[in-house]
Design a protein around this motif. Structure first.
Motif, PDB file in Angstrom:
ATOM      1  N   GLU A  73      51.419  38.397  42.436  1.00 62.38           N
ATOM      2  CA  GLU A  73      50.914  37.096  42.847  1.00 62.38           C
ATOM      3  C   GLU A  73      49.585  36.976  43.515  1.00 62.38           C
ATOM      4  O   GLU A  73      49.245  35.831  43.744  1.00 62.38           O
ATOM      5  N   ASN A  74      49.495  37.946  44.454  1.00 58.88           N
ATOM      6  CA  ASN A  74      48.198  37.948  45.462  1.00 58.88           C
ATOM      7  C   ASN A  74      46.814  38.278  44.729  1.00 58.88           C
ATOM      8  O   ASN A  74      46.080  38.838  45.295  1.00 58.88           O
ATOM      9  N   ILE A 121      46.258  40.029  41.183  1.00 61.13           N
ATOM     10  CA  ILE A 121      45.996  41.158  40.413  1.00 61.13           C
ATOM     11  C   ILE A 121      46.824  41.370  38.970  1.00 61.13           C
ATOM     12  O   ILE A 121      47.827  41.018  38.974  1.00 61.13           O
ATOM     13  N   ASP A 123      44.875  51.767  50.175  1.00 59.09           N
ATOM     14  CA  ASP A 123      43.668  50.976  50.377  1.00 59.09           C
ATOM     15  C   ASP A 123      44.243  49.533  50.674  1.00 59.09           C
ATOM     16  O   ASP A 123      45.021  48.779  50.292  1.00 59.09           O
ATOM     17  N   ASN A 163      43.000  46.958  51.087  1.00 60.46           N
ATOM     18  CA  ASN A 163      42.713  45.731  50.418  1.00 60.46           C
ATOM     19  C   ASN A 163      43.362  45.474  49.021  1.00 60.46           C
ATOM     20  O   ASN A 163      43.119  44.754  48.236  1.00 60.46           O
ATOM     21  N   LEU A 164      44.203  46.378  48.701  1.00 57.93           N
ATOM     22  CA  LEU A 164      44.777  46.483  47.367  1.00 57.93           C
ATOM     23  C   LEU A 164      46.280  46.815  47.580  1.00 57.93           C
ATOM     24  O   LEU A 164      46.717  47.925  47.708  1.00 57.93           O
ATOM     25  N   ILE A 165      47.000  45.468  47.828  1.00 57.76           N
ATOM     26  CA  ILE A 165      48.317  45.710  47.934  1.00 57.76           C
ATOM     27  C   ILE A 165      49.186  44.735  46.947  1.00 57.76           C
ATOM     28  O   ILE A 165      48.556  43.763  46.260  1.00 57.76           O
ATOM     29  N   ASN A 166      50.424  44.846  46.841  1.00 57.78           N
ATOM     30  CA  ASN A 166      51.161  44.132  46.115  1.00 57.78           C
ATOM     31  C   ASN A 166      51.946  43.160  46.844  1.00 57.78           C
ATOM     32  O   ASN A 166      51.552  42.949  47.738  1.00 57.78           O
ATOM     33  N   ALA A 167      52.842  42.328  46.158  1.00 55.99           N
ATOM     34  CA  ALA A 167      53.409  41.280  46.761  1.00 55.99           C
ATOM     35  C   ALA A 167      54.014  41.378  48.050  1.00 55.99           C
ATOM     36  O   ALA A 167      54.577  40.702  48.579  1.00 55.99           O
ATOM     37  N   TYR A 215      40.923  41.215  39.223  1.00 52.68           N
ATOM     38  CA  TYR A 215      41.407  40.680  40.418  1.00 52.68           C
ATOM     39  C   TYR A 215      40.971  39.165  40.360  1.00 52.68           C
ATOM     40  O   TYR A 215      39.891  38.520  39.600  1.00 52.68           O
ATOM     41  N   PHE A 216      41.635  38.183  40.915  1.00 55.16           N
ATOM     42  CA  PHE A 216      41.440  36.736  40.901  1.00 55.16           C
ATOM     43  C   PHE A 216      42.034  36.154  41.994  1.00 55.16           C
ATOM     44  O   PHE A 216      42.920  36.714  42.837  1.00 55.16           O
ATOM     45  N   HIS A 217      41.732  34.928  42.366  1.00 53.71           N
ATOM     46  CA  HIS A 217      42.108  34.224  43.581  1.00 53.71           C
ATOM     47  C   HIS A 217      43.568  33.487  43.313  1.00 53.71           C
ATOM     48  O   HIS A 217      43.934  33.389  42.204  1.00 53.71           O
ATOM     49  N   HIS A 218      43.970  33.065  44.431  1.00 52.89           N
ATOM     50  CA  HIS A 218      45.477  32.709  44.339  1.00 52.89           C
ATOM     51  C   HIS A 218      45.674  31.368  43.365  1.00 52.89           C
ATOM     52  O   HIS A 218      46.696  31.227  42.831  1.00 52.89           O
ATOM     53  N   ALA A 219      44.711  30.552  43.335  1.00 55.09           N
ATOM     54  CA  ALA A 219      44.977  29.268  42.559  1.00 55.09           C
ATOM     55  C   ALA A 219      45.085  29.668  41.288  1.00 55.09           C
ATOM     56  O   ALA A 219      45.902  29.167  40.216  1.00 55.09           O
ATOM     57  N   PHE A 248      48.467  31.725  40.404  1.00 58.22           N
ATOM     58  CA  PHE A 248      49.630  30.725  40.377  1.00 58.22           C
ATOM     59  C   PHE A 248      49.570  29.759  39.076  1.00 58.22           C
ATOM     60  O   PHE A 248      50.360  29.413  38.581  1.00 58.22           O
TER      61      PHE A 248
END
Lengths: 220, 227
Positions: free
Chosen positions: B49-50, B52, B65, B67-71, B84-88, B91
């Motif tokens: 969801e963050n 990826i 890393d 900067n590279l984490i899961n929910a 990678y992409f932003h939150h909007a 969702f």
């Protein structure tokens, strides 16, 4: 045009008491910790912060909270490992919490940036977070109305930025940052590197300069 | 003595439900364990969801890393072809029905597919919902992965949920340590049961009426070394 600020104090100038502050980050990834620490040192009052998590540890959002700067938090997941400052204030009844589903926070802020005052979503229908909200059916499916969240200030963390304010990010530290950058009157970006104008490949710009007002380089 | 599935075996079973090319979101908690059991013979694309698409577990030799984490805010890595992409946008993928399957944990599931998984009203701390409500309605299919019974032995699958809801009539399939159960218009349908478990015993451990599918199968999972 040069949006690069000489120092963090200049980057944060003019943030009024009672402001709505949109904060990028997901956990510590992409959290603009240097901007938040410096803001906490200025001790503004009655801020509303819009942030997915309510900070962990004593820096960043945690410091803003423990310095007593925040009246209200809009979050989807305030409690995380180490969110001590938040929990202390919340349990003492000194902090108002508006709990909002994560995607609804993102879309409410995006809407503000997009000039859309609200939208319908299925998210939260039939739950206590949807209670009291307008419901409208489309093709027989019920949707809940959600209003845009307009920020006075957005604080974001990016990897590279140029003097126009074009930004790139690192991996999943992008998260809420480009969204928050779109939703506020004044957007302040802390960057790890300042790029010469033209050095960021235009195909790779994630936040175009129009959304950014101030850029400040922060030593990691 | 009937041997319920271990947590790793539960995750293994869910991971082997996905076809080649499925886009899957895993909820925090037990569902994130599915990632470690993803079958090697097909490409499954895991969404986080963050922001990826294409996350995969770290191996022991990999440097984490920040900067590279899961929910769940734990380090992961990116497959070739990932993005990678932003939150909007993240969702939008969820809300817009682009994610094929989401797997969430549960406190309670009703026979109609209502899900309660985000809040225990007696808990003193502040509530937290994260992306659960977006995922409950947004994914094309919602799977639930949970122990069949709570720690006190009470059933998690019930006629009506008593805890605060995450979504109404949203669950499609339930994977437990005892069975795989579909939520259908005609009620709960048992597709798989672990070996040695009688249907009557499964029914006794469930708070809503079950039916056994005519073509039900053994819920059989290999013995796994604990991850």
């Amino acid at each position: 045009m040069d949006k690069i600020q000489a120092n963090i104090e200049m980057a944060l100038e003019g943030i009024a008491d009672g402001s709505v502050i949109l904060i990028g980050g997901f956990g510590n990834a992409g959290e603009p910790i240097a901007l938040l620490n410096a803001l906490a040192d200025k001790k503004p009052k009655d801020l509303t912060v819009v942030t997915n998590n309510a900070g962990s540890g004593e820096e960043g959002i945690g410091r803003l909270l423990s310095e007593g700067c925040v009246r209200k938090a809009v979050c989807s997941f305030p409690r995380v490992e180490g969110s001590v400052a938040f929990e202390k204030l919340y349990e003492a009844g000194k902090l108002e919490l508006e709990l909002v589903p994560q995607g609804t926070i993102a879309e409410r802020v995006r809407s503000a940036g997009a000039g859309i005052p609200g939208f319908y979503t299925r998210t939260s229908f039939g739950t206590e977070l949807g209670e009291g909200k307008e419901v409208r059916e489309f093709d027989g499916v019920p949707y809940v109305f959600e209003e845009a969240i307009y920020g006075d200030v957005a604080l974001v963390k990016a990897h590279r930025g140029d003097r126009w304010g074009n930004l790139t990010y690192l991996k999943s530290a992008r998260n809420f940052n480009p969204v928050m950058a779109m939703g506020a009157t004044v957007t302040v970006a802390q960057v790890s590197e300042v790029a010469e104008l033209g050095d960021i490949d235009p195909e790779h710009v994630i936040t175009p300069s129009i959304f950014v007002d101030r850029v400040v380089k922060v030593e990691e | 003595m009937v041997q319920a599935l271990t947590r790793d075996q539960m995750c293994w079973r869910v991971a082997h439900d996905f076809d080649e090319g499925t886009y899957v979101n895993l909820g925090v908690g037990l569902p994130l364990g599915v990632l470690a059991h993803s079958p090697a013979d097909r490409e499954i694309i895991y969404h986080s969801e963050n922001g990826i698409l294409g996350m995969e577990p770290l191996e022991e030799s990999d440097e984490p890393d920040a900067n590279l984490i899961n929910a769940g805010k734990r380090p992961v890595k990116l497959m070739k072809g990932g993005s990678y992409f932003h939150h909007a946008d993240s969702f939008l993928m969820i809300r817009g029905g682009h994610i094929d399957v989401c797997v969430l944990g549960a406190y309670e599931i009703s026979e109609k597919g209502d899900l309660a998984n985000w809040r225990l009203p007696k808990s003193k701390g502040a509530p937290a919902v994260g992306g659960a409500m977006d995922l409950a309605y947004g994914a094309k299919k919602l799977y639930v992965l949970t122990d069949h019974n709570a720690k006190d032995g009470s059933p998690k699958i019930v006629k009506e949920c008593t805890l605060p809801l995450t979504g109404v009539t949203c669950v499609d399939r339930i994977f437990t340590d005892l069975a795989v159960i579909d939520v259908t218009d005609e009620g709960l349908l048992v597709r798989e049961m672990i070996d040695g478990l009688e249907f009557d015993e499964l029914q006794n451990r469930t708070g809503a009426p079950l039916r056994l599918a005519n073509d039900w199968q053994s819920l059989s999972v290999p013995q796994l070394a604990e991850a």
